[in-house]
Design a protein around this motif. Structure first.
Motif, mmCIF file in Angstrom:
data_model
loop_
_atom_site.group_PDB
_atom_site.id
_atom_site.type_symbol
_atom_site.label_atom_id
_atom_site.label_comp_id
_atom_site.label_asym_id
_atom_site.label_seq_id
_atom_site.Cartn_x
_atom_site.Cartn_y
_atom_site.Cartn_z
ATOM 1 N N ALA A 131 0.765 -1.320 0.038
ATOM 2 C CA ALA A 131 -0.058 -0.124 0.028
ATOM 3 C C ALA A 131 0.704 1.138 -0.030
ATOM 4 O O ALA A 131 0.267 2.375 -0.262
ATOM 5 N N ARG A 132 2.151 1.012 0.197
ATOM 6 C CA ARG A 132 2.848 2.407 0.400
ATOM 7 C C ARG A 132 4.275 2.207 -0.796
ATOM 8 O O ARG A 132 5.030 3.216 -0.829
ATOM 9 N N THR A 133 4.204 0.943 -1.746
ATOM 10 C CA THR A 133 5.204 1.038 -2.666
ATOM 11 C C THR A 133 4.451 1.021 -3.894
ATOM 12 O O THR A 133 4.371 1.700 -4.360
ATOM 13 N N LEU A 134 4.011 -0.117 -4.344
ATOM 14 C CA LEU A 134 3.605 -0.223 -5.520
ATOM 15 C C LEU A 134 1.995 0.172 -5.987
ATOM 16 O O LEU A 134 1.470 0.425 -7.038
ATOM 17 N N GLY A 135 1.326 0.082 -4.902
ATOM 18 C CA GLY A 135 -0.104 0.402 -4.955
ATOM 19 C C GLY A 135 -0.802 -0.593 -5.646
ATOM 20 O O GLY A 135 -2.019 -0.391 -6.380
ATOM 21 N N ASN A 136 -0.593 -1.944 -5.711
ATOM 22 C CA ASN A 136 -1.263 -3.096 -6.315
ATOM 23 C C ASN A 136 -2.083 -3.747 -5.272
ATOM 24 O O ASN A 136 -2.414 -3.240 -4.288
ATOM 25 N N ALA A 137 -2.479 -5.041 -5.572
ATOM 26 C CA ALA A 137 -3.240 -5.786 -4.604
ATOM 27 C C ALA A 137 -2.740 -7.259 -4.960
ATOM 28 O O ALA A 137 -2.421 -7.743 -5.895
ATOM 29 N N LEU A 138 -3.294 -8.211 -3.775
ATOM 30 C CA LEU A 138 -2.670 -9.353 -3.799
ATOM 31 C C LEU A 138 -4.177 -10.190 -4.220
ATOM 32 O O LEU A 138 -5.393 -9.918 -4.086
ATOM 33 N N SER A 139 -3.971 -11.314 -4.783
ATOM 34 C CA SER A 139 -5.033 -12.342 -4.924
ATOM 35 C C SER A 139 -5.647 -12.575 -3.664
ATOM 36 O O SER A 139 -5.177 -12.596 -2.768
ATOM 37 N N PHE A 225 -15.761 -11.939 -7.332
ATOM 38 C CA PHE A 225 -15.226 -10.548 -7.909
ATOM 39 C C PHE A 225 -13.603 -10.449 -8.171
ATOM 40 O O PHE A 225 -13.397 -9.484 -8.436
ATOM 41 N N ASP A 226 -12.910 -11.462 -7.494
ATOM 42 C CA ASP A 226 -11.628 -11.067 -7.324
ATOM 43 C C ASP A 226 -10.706 -10.668 -8.612
ATOM 44 O O ASP A 226 -10.010 -9.731 -8.791
ATOM 45 N N GLU A 228 -11.820 -9.289 -11.510
ATOM 46 C CA GLU A 228 -12.478 -8.030 -11.940
ATOM 47 C C GLU A 228 -11.922 -6.913 -11.061
ATOM 48 O O GLU A 228 -11.298 -6.064 -11.614
ATOM 49 N N LEU A 229 -11.677 -7.200 -9.760
ATOM 50 C CA LEU A 229 -10.940 -6.141 -8.712
ATOM 51 C C LEU A 229 -9.513 -6.203 -9.292
ATOM 52 O O LEU A 229 -8.860 -4.924 -9.156
ATOM 53 N N LEU A 230 -8.836 -7.015 -9.372
ATOM 54 C CA LEU A 230 -7.528 -7.174 -9.586
ATOM 55 C C LEU A 230 -7.342 -6.095 -11.011
ATOM 56 O O LEU A 230 -6.351 -5.365 -11.080
ATOM 57 N N HIS A 231 -8.147 -6.615 -12.023
ATOM 58 C CA HIS A 231 -8.015 -5.766 -13.419
ATOM 59 C C HIS A 231 -8.297 -4.378 -12.994
ATOM 60 O O HIS A 231 -7.517 -3.409 -13.651
ATOM 61 N N GLU A 232 -8.966 -3.989 -12.097
ATOM 62 C CA GLU A 232 -9.282 -2.384 -11.592
ATOM 63 C C GLU A 232 -8.197 -1.991 -11.165
ATOM 64 O O GLU A 232 -7.916 -0.636 -11.238
ATOM 65 N N VAL A 233 -7.605 -2.624 -10.076
ATOM 66 C CA VAL A 233 -6.466 -2.140 -9.316
ATOM 67 C C VAL A 233 -5.186 -2.007 -10.365
ATOM 68 O O VAL A 233 -4.624 -0.909 -10.264
ATOM 69 N N TYR A 234 -4.747 -3.123 -11.155
ATOM 70 C CA TYR A 234 -3.666 -2.827 -11.849
ATOM 71 C C TYR A 234 -3.860 -1.905 -13.178
ATOM 72 O O TYR A 234 -2.826 -1.530 -13.679
#
Length: 255
Positions: A131-139, A225-226, A228-234
């Motif tokens: 959350a403080r580096t790449l701003g991505n998300a995990l599966s 939803f996972d 779809e959520l990852l596509h939104e984040v990345y």
């Protein structure tokens, strides 16, 4: 295989060393591919009882993924490809042990939490500071596995505050089976655990792992939803800013 993975085989034991100490053993695509190949081999090898994973250099188990390799791939399919490896590692019939000496974050922590057992040195640290580096998300399944190992409260703290957790605290919540003062102490503890497993019933170990795997699969499946959520984040602005800042060696300025 790749020269970034050092593989040693002894009586009933396979030991893999992540060998990129100059990059804190960050995982490359080739390393993930090598681990996938090894997991496919071990899945049907009843002569091996134990798989040990560790990092070279005494400073890190593994510090996430190599960002240049990550960017060379479509992010969501690449995350899914990594998750398939983690599922294969978790499903192995062998007892898997992560021997942690140093930083264990990001992809490194994902690998460690998909092992059956974890031992570590006292200076080791664990976390997901994304959350403080790449701003991505995990599966989601990776988040759930972390919660199964570290507990929900500590998993929330690691992911939401980006703080790294000490080996002492990880041991206190049961995420580690032991904490050693230094590298030689870790080696001695690891040898003791492996020796005990060598003399254990392979039938019992495999049966127990199959039962625990079935439980985990029920509790830790990805929600609908996972992806779809990852596509939104990345595909969003925070990941773009995180990558820009990482490459420029700056702190990201998230919106």
């Amino acid at each position: 295989m790749t020269d970034e993975l050092s593989i040693a085989r002894t009586d009933g034991v396979v030991e893999v060393t992540f060998d990129r100490p100059h990059r804190h053993n960050a995982f490359t695509t080739a390393m993930y591919a090598g681990m996938r190949e090894l997991c496919a081999e071990l899945a049907t090898d009843t002569s091996v009882k134990v798989l040990v994973l560790r990092g070279a250099g005494g400073r890190a188990f593994a510090a996430g993924n190599e960002i240049t390799d990550f960017l060379a791939n479509d992010a969501v399919p690449y995350e899914n490809w990594i998750r398939e490896l983690l599922d294969a590692l978790f499903a192995l019939p062998q007892v898997t042990i992560a021997a942690v000496d140093g930083v264990c974050v990001g992809g490194g922590l994902a690998v460690a939490t998909h092992c059956d057992l974890r031992v570590a040195t006292a200076h080791s640290r664990f976390g997901y500071p994304i959350a403080r580096t790449l701003g991505n998300a995990l599966s989601a399944s990776i988040v759930y596995r972390c919660a199964a190992v570290f507990g929900e409260s500590l998993t929330r703290e690691m992911l939401l505050t980006s703080r790294l957790t000490t080996a002492e605290r990880a041991y206190a919540v049961g995420a580690l089976m032991s904490v050693s003062d230094d590298g030689p102490g870790l080696d001695a503890e690891l040898a003791s655990v492996v020796d005990g497993l060598r003399h254990a019933s392979g039938v019992t170990l495999r049966a127990t792992k199959r039962q625990l795997l079935a439980r985990a699969r029920l509790l830790e499946a990805n929600p609908d939803f996972d992806e779809e959520l990852l596509h939104e984040v990345y595909g969003g602005p925070d990941f773009a800013e995180g990558v820009r800042a990482f490459v420029a060696k700056e702190k990201p300025a998230f919106e």
